[in-house]
Scaffold this motif. Structure first.
Motif, short mmCIF file in Angstrom:
data_model
loop_
_atom_site.label_atom_id
_atom_site.label_comp_id
_atom_site.label_asym_id
_atom_site.label_seq_id
_atom_site.Cartn_x
_atom_site.Cartn_y
_atom_site.Cartn_z
N UNK A 1 -2.14 -4.76 -12.07
CA UNK A 1 -3.30 -3.99 -11.61
C UNK A 1 -4.42 -4.91 -11.14
N UNK A 2 -4.58 -6.04 -11.84
CA UNK A 2 -5.64 -6.96 -11.42
C UNK A 2 -5.35 -7.50 -10.00
N UNK A 3 -4.08 -7.85 -9.75
CA UNK A 3 -3.70 -8.33 -8.42
C UNK A 3 -3.94 -7.24 -7.36
N UNK A 4 -3.56 -6.01 -7.70
CA UNK A 4 -3.72 -4.92 -6.73
C UNK A 4 -5.21 -4.69 -6.44
N UNK A 5 -6.03 -4.73 -7.50
CA UNK A 5 -7.47 -4.52 -7.32
C UNK A 5 -8.08 -5.63 -6.46
N UNK A 6 -7.66 -6.89 -6.76
CA UNK A 6 -8.21 -8.02 -6.00
C UNK A 6 -7.90 -7.89 -4.51
N UNK B 1 0.83 -1.21 0.00
CA UNK B 1 0.00 0.00 0.00
C UNK B 1 0.86 1.25 0.00
N UNK B 2 0.53 2.17 -0.89
CA UNK B 2 1.26 3.44 -0.91
C UNK B 2 2.56 3.39 -1.69
N UNK B 3 2.97 2.20 -2.12
CA UNK B 3 4.24 2.11 -2.87
C UNK B 3 4.00 2.38 -4.36
N UNK B 4 5.10 2.53 -5.10
CA UNK B 4 5.06 2.59 -6.56
C UNK B 4 5.81 1.37 -7.09
N UNK B 5 5.18 0.63 -8.01
CA UNK B 5 5.84 -0.55 -8.59
C UNK B 5 6.00 -0.35 -10.10
N UNK B 6 7.20 -0.68 -10.59
CA UNK B 6 7.46 -0.59 -12.03
C UNK B 6 7.28 -1.97 -12.66
N UNK B 7 6.68 -2.02 -13.84
CA UNK B 7 6.45 -3.33 -14.47
C UNK B 7 6.24 -3.22 -15.98
N UNK B 8 6.48 -4.34 -16.67
CA UNK B 8 6.09 -4.45 -18.08
C UNK B 8 4.76 -5.19 -18.18
N UNK B 9 4.19 -5.55 -17.05
CA UNK B 9 2.94 -6.32 -17.01
C UNK B 9 1.87 -5.54 -16.22
N UNK B 10 1.48 -4.35 -16.74
CA UNK B 10 0.58 -3.49 -15.97
C UNK B 10 -0.81 -4.10 -15.73
N UNK B 11 -1.31 -4.86 -16.70
CA UNK B 11 -2.67 -5.40 -16.51
C UNK B 11 -2.69 -6.46 -15.42
N UNK B 12 -1.73 -7.39 -15.49
CA UNK B 12 -1.70 -8.46 -14.49
C UNK B 12 -1.46 -7.88 -13.10
#
Ligand code: PRT
Ligand code: ZN
Length: 294
Positions: free
Chosen positions: A131-136, A118-129
């Motif tokens: 974001x889905x994990x974060x939303x869940x 929570x509150x962090x910033x994560x860098x990725x080449x897999x934004x959809x996967x």
């Protein structure tokens, strides 16, 4: 519409050699064209498209190719989980290109559970996967997209952590990052588009699949030879993965030990050999199987 099966594979990258080798072992022989984007099948009505792996899900969705050999990570990122929801189906795992998509944080950052993101910033080449994990998990974490060199983002101060593919873990270790959560396990897999309206192409695919299944089965099988105490034969069979009933032969000069040969239908790992040795097996040999007609 042509009545040839079109297979898309990665043009140049980690999956290319093994994809070509697997098709070759299925008896497919291709003539490489000059631009090497398209290869004509010489001995079966099967052609190859050589493309970027990221393009394969879209080519399947558009019906430009019929099957694709591509990482689960790529298909899941582009199309979401394929089970039932799209016309693209995963039909075989191919046994190479194993990796996992994981969240990693600098070793110095404490982590107990996803809530710590929570509150962090994560860098990725897999934004959809991601974001889905974060939303869940109802997490308020910022996602920034990087197309490559994701692992250096924390050192540059661009992100607190990353979400990237890991295989050996060496890249994470070299960047003082620690894997904290795995979102997806992945391997190269065969995906197909919906061929219900193309029975001729489906029939060619079925022929290729029959060959592919034999090749994959042989790859997983091992022939094991060892010496064993007579009173441990049952225990040894229990350790060997998917073992067929063994051949038992006497050993000259001893009545207490015998030679045992058996075909294992699954891969035999170092852990299995260590367990066999621990209960008294010796002279353990594990041999690859070249061809099998069972
Ligand atoms: O040009 P194109 O778009 O076709 O290729 P690409 O650069 O996107 O992909 P490529 O060739 O690097 O990888 C193709 C596929 O291989 C991926 O989509 C995965 O399915 C699979 N694969 C398996 C991997 C890895 N293992 C892997 N380790 N893909 C990438 N990596 C990278 C990872 O991103 C990280 O940078 O390797 C590094 C980590 O490796 P370790 O061993 O240090 O943990
Ligand atoms: Zn790619």
């Amino acid at each position: 519409m042509s009545d040839r099966l079109r297979i898309a594979i990665q043009k140049s990258g980690r999956l290319t050699e093994q994809s070509l080798e697997l098709l070759r072992r299925c008896g497919l022989d291709f003539a490489r064209s000059k631009d090497a984007l398209f290869c004509f099948g010489r001995n079966m009505p099967v052609d190859l498209l050589l493309v970027r792996d990221d393009d394969i899900p879209g080519l399947l969705a558009e019906g430009i190719c019929d099957v694709g050999m591509v990482g689960d990570n790529v298909v899941t990122e582009k199309l979401g989980p394929t089970s039932g929801t799209t016309a693209i189906g995963r039909i075989r795992g191919l046994g190479y290109g194993h990796c996992r998509l994981s969240i990693a944080l600098p070793s110095s950052v404490p982590y107990r559970s996803p809530a710590d993101l929570n509150g962090m910033t994560l860098a990725t080449s897999y934004p959809k996967l991601l974001q889905r994990f974060l939303d869940e998990n109802a997490l308020n974490t910022r996602v920034i997209f990087l197309s490559g060199s994701v692992e250096i983002a924390p050192r540059l101060g661009t992100a607190d952590g990353i979400c990237d593919l890991v295989s050996s873990g060496a890249t994470l270790a070299a960047n003082q990052l620690r894997e904290v959560y795995t979102l997806l396990e992945s391997e190269a897999a065969l995906y197909q588009r919906d061929l219900a309206q193309s029975p001729k192409i489906q029939a060619i695919l079925d022929r290729v699949l029959q060959r592919l299944d034999s090749v994959l089965k042989v790859d997983a099988s091992k022939y094991v030879m060892l010496h064993a105490p007579v009173d441990k034969l049952a225990a040894i069979s229990d350790i060997l993965p998917a073992a067929e009933s063994p051949t038992i032969m006497p050993l000259s000069g001893t009545k207490d030990r015998v030679a045992m040969h058996t075909l294992c239908r699954e891969n035999v790992l170092w852990e299995h050999l260590e367990q066999l040795k621990a209960i008294g097996a010796s002279a353990i040999l594990v041999l690859p199987v070249e061809k099998m007609l069972a």
